[in-house]
Structure formats: structure tokens, C-alpha cells
Motif scaffolding. Sequence first.
Motif, PDB file in Angstrom:
ATOM      1  N   GLY A  14       1.204   3.159  -7.087  1.00  0.00           N
ATOM      2  CA  GLY A  14       0.126   3.647  -6.800  1.00  0.00           C
ATOM      3  C   GLY A  14      -0.893   2.739  -7.366  1.00  0.00           C
ATOM      4  N   PHE A  15      -0.804   1.988  -8.400  1.00  0.00           N
ATOM      5  CA  PHE A  15      -1.431   1.017  -8.890  1.00  0.00           C
ATOM      6  C   PHE A  15      -1.546  -0.306  -7.997  1.00  0.00           C
ATOM      7  N   ILE A  16      -0.208  -0.698  -7.544  1.00  0.00           N
ATOM      8  CA  ILE A  16      -0.080  -1.705  -6.921  1.00  0.00           C
ATOM      9  C   ILE A  16      -0.685  -1.433  -5.407  1.00  0.00           C
ATOM     10  N   GLY A  17      -0.587  -0.318  -4.832  1.00  0.00           N
ATOM     11  CA  GLY A  17      -1.271   0.019  -3.685  1.00  0.00           C
ATOM     12  C   GLY A  17      -2.581   0.822  -3.802  1.00  0.00           C
ATOM     13  N   ARG A  18      -3.472   0.615  -4.779  1.00  0.00           N
ATOM     14  CA  ARG A  18      -4.645   1.246  -5.091  1.00  0.00           C
ATOM     15  C   ARG A  18      -5.657   1.280  -4.053  1.00  0.00           C
TER      16      ARG A  18
END
Length: 420
Positions: A247-251
Motif C-alpha cells: 500500500g505504501f508503494i502504491g499509495r
Amino acid sequence: MSEGESIPTNPDRPTMCRSCGAIVGAGQSQCAVCGAPAGTQPLSIQQSPQDKEAIRFARAVLNRPYKFTVVLLIANIFVFLMMSESSGMQSVASWPGFSEPVLATYGAKLNYLIAQYRQWWRFVTPMFIHINFLHLFINMFSLWMVGPYVEKLYGSAKFVVFWVFSGIVSIIASYLTVRPDLATGFLARFLFKAVDTPSAGASGALFGLVGVLFVFGIKFRHELPEGFKRAFGVGMLPIIVINLIIGFIGRGFIDNAAHLGGLMTGVVLAMAAEYRRPGDRASASPAWRVLQALSLVIVVAAFYKVVRNFNQPIPLAPQQQVIVTRQQTFFEFVQGMNLIQEQLARVIHNKDASQVEAVTQMVMKIPAPDARGAELRDHLMVILSKAVEASNKQEQKDQSLTDEFKTWHEEYLEWFKGAH
């Protein structure tokens, strides 16, 4: 085979030495490694009490039905097929995904439709809607992996409550975190969103189920077999952490607020719920049955509202309304400028100034799109005034006025191309 029962040996087949574990060849009377007699010692098959309890627990749990997991799978796939049909069965359903009008029509979450038009059902329906086939596949595969365990451990009533309430709270969390003023920092964009885009998917409800299994493993760790302790509880932490990293990578496109909202809801609900222990066939308490019925009524009512509004036009978003308003203002202004130019041509060529005052008053009421547009309009009015004055004096065509208009027209076209 019972404990302590001897296993007869076959002299024509190799056996295993019961003393050292070496292979004893067919027809040999003793082990060539340790010298122990072959086939004369009884073999005891024993199971530890922990193994017996684990087997009993697994059989009692795994034999339970999980009908609502299947119902949810079918419902999500059915909605996806309906959306594909509405899109003309185009490949866009696979990638990049359905268009925003299709998503909005089927009930995707859009903040302005909830806030301005009171479309409350968009807090419910997004958990049954998916952007594209990959989105659907990942969520439904996850549901098939996690859902049966939760439903078998807690029963169908609690499972439905976990799913629906986790899904609703996840969508509320997504709604509350569309904050352009806060989505400014590197870390802030993990949680907050700068743009009100369609939000949909079952992942928030799935995170709720993960939260349930996390609490289950910790809450009942003293009575669970060892294998179940490893699978649930802290065993769910790698899944949670990995998904948060993703989720952080694809925020930019993953709704992390929805995931965290669903996870926290599952944790809270699981803390208040008891699971169905092995051998326990008692049905859910009336309170959970009422909550299950309420959950199903909410889902049905939400999709009823979707059907009622299915053929209604989707209202424009505020940013779309601004664009449309700007385009309308620009179009009206250009029409007014065309009218002034037509009046200028009548005055210059036909000496007809009869409608100049009326047209001028009407055009001046139209707001200019920008400062440059207002400047060009004022300049054109000056040219028109000079032309009317020359016409009243019955003067011949003034070349300087024609040149001035030509220069003005070139500047106007340049502005038009940039502002259009």
C-alpha cells in the motif's frame, strides 16, 4: 490400529529395523547394522495428546459449512459481469478498468455524490464493485483463502456482520481521508488523498477478516492447538505488514485508509465475539442474528437504490462543474465578441449603426473569461465607437481604422487559441 499393536512382517519384503531404523533386506533375520532381530519387536504407534487435540480440532472446524463465503463470491462476480455488460463487454474490463461513469452508476464511492447529493448507499455498494478483472481476481482469491476459516470458526451470522461492517467502515475511512490540504507530504499521501476519484473493492472487508483472525489467534491462544496458534494470531502479522508495504508503494492508487479502517473494525468486532468451539453446535446469540439480518437489509437496500438511480445521469463533480462553467463563459463571451464584430462590419460597410447601442449593452453584461479577454473587448469597443463616429460624420472609409482592427483581430485570434 491401536496403541501397542504389533505389525506383522513379510519375509519377502524389505523392512525397517525397529532398533536403529536401517533397512533390513528381504529374507534377512537380523539387522546388518545393529544385529537386532528383524520383525520380532512390536511396533507401537503412539500419538501425543497435542497431536490428537489438533486432529480433533481441525476435523471439528473444517467440517463446518461456509455458505456465505460462496454467496459473497458469487455476488461479487455477478456484479462484475453486469458491469462488463454495461461496458459492452470491452477488454477495458481486464485493463485498465471500467470507466468512471460505469463505476459511479454501479455505486462506487465518490465523496461529492455522498456529501452533496446524499447518496448514502455509496458507503455500502463499493465492497461489491471492482475496477478491473485483476482487482476482482486478487480479492476473490483472498476471500476464498480467508473467508472459510472465519465463517467456520465463528459461524455464518458473525461472518456476515464482520464482512459488511468492516466493509462499511473501510469506505467511511476512505471518505474521510480525501483531504487535498493534508495530502502534501511523502508520508501523508499514504493515508490521505488529494483527488476525489472512484473508490471500490472488497479489500477493506477482507482486511476486516484478517483482523478477526489476528485477534482470534491471540485471544484464544491458550486453548488452540499449536498449528492453529502459528497460523492465526501473530501468524497474520506478515500478511498485514506485506500488504501495508504494498500500500505504501502504491499509495497513489491503493486506498490505504480503507484497508486500515477495515482492519481496525475486524479487530474490534473479534474482541467482542466468541468462536464456535469444537463440539459446540449451538446457534449464534439473538444479538448476532439481529446484526446479521440488519447487515443483509442494508446491502439489499443499498443495491435497491442503485437500481432506482441506474438510468439517472451522474451529477458532475465540482471540478467538472468548474470546467463546464468556464467553457460556457468562454463560449458566451466569444459569441458576444462575434456580435460586436458583425456590428462593426455593418457600420463600416453599410453605415448602419442602428443596433450598436443595444448589442453593446448586451455584450458588456457577459463576463470576460480572463483579464486579457476583457482588454480585447474594451479595445474592440473603442474601434466600434470610432467607426460609429466616422459614420455619423459621413466620412470615407478610414484606412487607419481598418489597420487597427486588423491588428486587433490578430491579437484576438492569438488569445482565442490560448484560452480555448
